[in-house]
Design a protein around this motif. Structure first.
Motif, PDB file in Angstrom:
ATOM      1  N   MET A  97     -50.867  -6.402 -24.405  1.00 13.35           N
ATOM      2  CA  MET A  97     -51.000  -5.742 -23.104  1.00 13.35           C
ATOM      3  C   MET A  97     -52.189  -4.799 -23.090  1.00 13.35           C
ATOM      4  O   MET A  97     -52.919  -4.719 -22.099  1.00 13.35           O
ATOM      5  N   ALA A  98     -52.400  -4.080 -24.195  1.00  8.34           N
ATOM      6  CA  ALA A  98     -53.524  -3.146 -24.227  1.00  8.34           C
ATOM      7  C   ALA A  98     -54.841  -3.902 -24.075  1.00  8.34           C
ATOM      8  O   ALA A  98     -55.735  -3.460 -23.336  1.00  8.34           O
ATOM      9  N   ILE A 100     -55.242  -6.806 -22.625  1.00  2.00           N
ATOM     10  CA  ILE A 100     -55.325  -7.307 -21.246  1.00  2.00           C
ATOM     11  C   ILE A 100     -55.861  -6.196 -20.341  1.00  2.00           C
ATOM     12  O   ILE A 100     -56.726  -6.417 -19.494  1.00  2.00           O
ATOM     13  N   GLY A 101     -55.349  -4.987 -20.560  1.00  2.00           N
ATOM     14  CA  GLY A 101     -55.822  -3.842 -19.776  1.00  2.00           C
ATOM     15  C   GLY A 101     -57.302  -3.591 -20.004  1.00  2.00           C
ATOM     16  O   GLY A 101     -58.063  -3.357 -19.062  1.00  2.00           O
ATOM     17  N   LEU A 102     -57.712  -3.685 -21.272  1.00  2.00           N
ATOM     18  CA  LEU A 102     -59.125  -3.492 -21.597  1.00  2.00           C
ATOM     19  C   LEU A 102     -59.975  -4.533 -20.865  1.00  2.00           C
ATOM     20  O   LEU A 102     -61.044  -4.223 -20.330  1.00  2.00           O
ATOM     21  N   TYR A 104     -59.295  -6.118 -18.012  1.00  2.00           N
ATOM     22  CA  TYR A 104     -59.380  -5.717 -16.601  1.00  2.00           C
ATOM     23  C   TYR A 104     -60.500  -4.700 -16.408  1.00  2.00           C
ATOM     24  O   TYR A 104     -61.337  -4.810 -15.531  1.00  2.00           O
ATOM     25  N   PHE A 105     -60.451  -3.692 -17.282  1.00  2.00           N
ATOM     26  CA  PHE A 105     -61.376  -2.577 -17.156  1.00  2.00           C
ATOM     27  C   PHE A 105     -62.813  -3.065 -17.314  1.00  2.00           C
ATOM     28  O   PHE A 105     -63.682  -2.767 -16.493  1.00  2.00           O
TER      29      PHE A 105
ATOM     30  N   GLY B 330     -59.612  -2.695  -9.992  1.00  2.24           N
ATOM     31  CA  GLY B 330     -59.383  -3.384 -11.258  1.00  2.24           C
ATOM     32  C   GLY B 330     -59.542  -2.457 -12.433  1.00  2.24           C
ATOM     33  O   GLY B 330     -58.739  -2.470 -13.365  1.00  2.24           O
ATOM     34  N   ALA B 331     -60.562  -1.605 -12.369  1.00  3.72           N
ATOM     35  CA  ALA B 331     -60.814  -0.682 -13.464  1.00  3.72           C
ATOM     36  C   ALA B 331     -59.652   0.293 -13.603  1.00  3.72           C
ATOM     37  O   ALA B 331     -59.176   0.562 -14.714  1.00  3.72           O
ATOM     38  N   GLY B 334     -56.750  -1.415 -15.167  1.00  6.51           N
ATOM     39  CA  GLY B 334     -56.939  -1.574 -16.601  1.00  6.51           C
ATOM     40  C   GLY B 334     -56.643  -0.286 -17.340  1.00  6.51           C
ATOM     41  O   GLY B 334     -55.933  -0.278 -18.350  1.00  6.51           O
ATOM     42  N   ILE B 337     -52.926   0.429 -17.543  1.00  7.32           N
ATOM     43  CA  ILE B 337     -52.213  -0.378 -18.541  1.00  7.32           C
ATOM     44  C   ILE B 337     -52.445   0.191 -19.933  1.00  7.32           C
ATOM     45  O   ILE B 337     -51.507   0.420 -20.698  1.00  7.32           O
ATOM     46  N   VAL B 338     -53.734   0.437 -20.246  1.00  2.00           N
ATOM     47  CA  VAL B 338     -54.059   0.921 -21.601  1.00  2.00           C
ATOM     48  C   VAL B 338     -53.376   2.257 -21.857  1.00  2.00           C
ATOM     49  O   VAL B 338     -52.768   2.471 -22.912  1.00  2.00           O
ATOM     50  N   VAL B 341     -49.690   1.789 -22.552  1.00  2.00           N
ATOM     51  CA  VAL B 341     -49.412   1.244 -23.892  1.00  2.00           C
ATOM     52  C   VAL B 341     -49.621   2.315 -24.949  1.00  2.00           C
ATOM     53  O   VAL B 341     -48.839   2.453 -25.882  1.00  2.00           O
TER      54      VAL B 341
END
Lengths: 291, 383
Positions: A97-98, A100-102, A104-105, B330-331, B334, B337-338, B341
């Motif tokens: 998940m981390a 995936i988030g990266l 996106y970013f 989107g940013a 992201g 989410i990070v 986590v």
């Protein structure tokens, strides 16, 4: 027959790109058991870096290439330090998940900085074809194949013959034991991320003449490179390239011989079939569970 | 602090451990029931989406949270439910029938996905479910005689027992709420039954579960089927709410969104699905609000700190330009989410539990209570 060979070559070239991205996955997985869903996006970012150096600053192609690789290696270390290291040792799900988030970013930020247009890098291989009889092979595709072979061989040698490579394999087997044996595990992990980001950059730059660079290219190709890595058995360097080539060939053959629409699905159908028959992939290790 | 003395097995598996729960949830349900008469129509519409997302979240929790099988393919199950509804509706099948049919069909397909998934774990399973979702997406785009391909399908107004239920009516909201509440109660019952215990056992250790006599294959397939069926029910409501469905609505992006729902909410409790759904659905209007109002607010603050009118106007324009940058959403996604986590792995519900415990134990709260265990020793391959 000629069509077939032509399709085969372009499939192999495409597959090598998938293989290169898959190599990045496999490297990180091999050394840290982390599955990096942002690998495709690292590739995209590498492409953009190279575009900045070559297209915008007007540097020589090779200098720009090297600069992009170096910059991305640093970026890979940074990403590891900020996102991955704090959660090493936690279940895989968190790390997936981390990343995936990266991803996106990175996609959004790249879109903000470089815009959403398709960009192109002028390379020495952009034009020109190699003619062998009536067979026509474009240089840009050949360059991808050659680079993949070289990188794959180098990485294989690195992992199997050097001390650092052995340290990486050791820390993947058992981080704690590797640490007790005097391996600086944190530094090893950091180097692995640098290497995998550098490999991704190579993929991005070589790809630039074929598919162009845009902020979503990482997602699109990453989704194809993933099956490639899995098909080869996650954690096997030759497996990643073989898997990539298989996926690439299947895709281009399906696009040529089958009805429209098969092109996008065929790789996944093959992947599911392979996973059904051989759940650990073609080259994966079958490990007995210990209780 | 309240101490519960359990003297009986029945005490241990009660849905409401003490009267406080009945009061809290009763009040919550009452508030939800009067919501259509209080909230604006826009917020009501968002609330309907919260119900649908929460239903999918609960489904995903059964599979990922309680059985430990990750899935990045739930958008496909949602799509199958939605398309079944839209297709059957063309032949004037009544709502209750196609609602059930969608659930049953999705459940069967879920079980079919569960079979190949039996031998897969971890990353392989994630990839297999992604592949499944991509194949379904392509089938939806190509099977034009049934799905109308990329043109999409129009979904007629829901008609329940001869009464039309428009998608923005309170009745439709009540329907979604009822589905959500029934799903949650049903899941709670499932989880305190032998089946649910088997799910949790499989999650914690497959080998241990097998040696205790749990039929791992059977329960994994069951978990897939139940999770898919609930998602299928949610798909019917989703189709009616949107009133138009096309393949590009059910992409990997949506599957990731569902995973984010349970990740942000918390994967260890059904509360997480609801909290995560609220977060995911409400973040959109919140970001829009920030985009519209933030420049003015920041400029106001700047002016208050002594910046001249010209500078404040300049700042406002710059912030506005930044806020309307393409892809900022989107940013932010992201980053959220990070951050979750890294810093809030137990999710919003975990945070709520921490706050509650802090006040219950007031001077004695220890942060280490919720610390996760790091495992460096075993590699996932040998686990």
């Amino acid at each position: 027959m000629l069509d077939f060979v032509q399709q085969l070559v372009s499939g192999v070239a495409l597959g090598c790109v998938y293989g290169l991205i898959a190599l990045g996955f496999v490297l990180v997985y091999k050394a840290t058991e982390v599955v990096n869903f942002a690998q495709g996006d690292l590739m995209m970012l590498g492409g953009f870096f190279a575009f900045t150096f070559i297209g915008m600053l007007g540097l020589n192609y090779w200098i720009g290439f090297a600069g992009a690789v170096a910059a991305m290696a640093l970026f890979g270390m940074l990403a590891e330090r900020v996102v991955v290291r704090p959660i090493l040792g936690y279940p895989q799900f968190s790390i997936i998940m981390a990343t995936i988030g990266l991803g996106y970013f990175l996609r959004s930020v790249a879109g903000m900085i470089w815009g959403t247009d398709d960009l192109k890098i002028e390379t020495p291989f952009s034009q020109g074809v190699l003619r062998m009889g009536s067979l026509v092979l474009a240089y840009d595709k050949l360059s991808v194949i050659a680079a993949t072979m070289i990188l794959c061989a180098l990485l294989w040698l690195f992992f199997n013959k050097t001390t650092l490579g052995t340290a990486m394999r050791a820390s993947s087997e058992n981080m704690l034991a590797a640490y007790y044996m005097g391996i600086p595990v944190k530094r090893v992990v950091s180097v692995v991320w640098a290497i995998s980001a550098a490999v991704a950059t190579c993929a991005g730059v070589l790809l630039a003449p074929i598919t162009f660079i845009h902020s979503n290219v990482g997602l699109v190709l990453g989704l194809k490179a993933f099956p490639a890595a899995v098909l080869g058995g996650f954690g096997s360097i030759p497996g990643a390239v073989v898997g990539g080539v298989l996926i690439g060939v299947i895709e281009s053959m399906a696009g040529f011989y089958l009805a429209e629409g098969w092109k996008d699905v065929a790789p996944y159908i093959v992947l599911l079939t392979v996973l059904l028959l051989k759940p650990e992939g073609l080259f994966g290790l079958h490990v007995r569970k210990k209780v | 602090m309240r101490f519960l003395f359990k003297t009986d097995y029945e005490d241990d598996i009660k849905l409401f451990p003490h009267s406080g729960y009945v009061v809290t949830y009763g009040v919550l349900l009452g508030l939800l029931l009067i919501a259509p008469y209080v909230l604006s129509s826009y917020l009501m519409s968002q609330l309907v989406f919260v119900c649908i997302y929460a239903t999918v979240g609960v489904a995903l929790l059964i599979l990922t949270g309680f059985t430990g099988q990750a899935s990045l393919g739930h958008a496909a199950f949602l799509a199958i439910g939605a398309y079944t509804a839209a297709y059957l509706q063309k032949y004037n099948v009544p709502f209750p029938v196609y609602f059930l049919a969608a659930g049953v069909l999705t459940g069967i397909i879920g079980a079919m996905v569960g079979f190949p998934a039996l031998r897969l774990t971890g990353i392989y399973l994630v990839i297999a479910t992604i592949s499944f979702a991509l194949i379904v997406e392509e089938i939806l785009a190509r099977w034009e005689s049934v799905t109308h391909g990329n043109e999409g399908m129009r979904v007629k107004t829901l008609s329940l027992l001869g009464v039309a239920v428009p998608r923005d009516s309170p009745t439709f909201y009540y329907l979604c709420l009822a589905v959500l509440v029934l799903t949650i109660v049903g899941t709670l019952n499932l989880l305190r039954s032998p089946t649910g215990r088997a799910f949790v056992a499989i999650r914690d250790s497959e080998t241990a579960a097998r040696s205790m006599g749990v039929n791992v294959a059977l329960y994994k397939v069951k978990s897939f089927a139940i999770s898919a069926a609930i998602t299928g029910f949610a798909g019917v409501l989703f189709a009616h709410k949107l009133s138009f469905i096309s393949p590009e609505m059910f992409t990997l992006q949506l599957s990731i969104e569902f995973i984010i729902v349970i990740l942000i909410g918390g994967t260890f409790s059904l509360h997480g699905a609801v909290l995560g759904a609220i977060f995911i659905v409400m973040i959109d209007p919140f970001l829009t609000y920030l985009k519209d109002d933030m420049p003015g607010i920041i400029a106001g603050v700047a002016a208050a700190f002594g910046a001249g009118t010209a500078t404040a106007g300049d700042i406002e324009a710059k912030v506005a330009a930044f806020a309307s940058l393409n892809g900022l959403k989107g940013a932010i996604y992201g980053i959220i989410i990070v951050l979750f986590v890294l810093f809030e792995p137990l999710g919003l519900y975990g945070r709520w539990l921490k706050i509650k415990l802090f006040f219950q134990l007031f001077p004695l709260y220890k942060r280490a209570t919720f610390k996760r265990q790091k495992i460096y020793v075993k590699s996932e391959r040998n686990r």
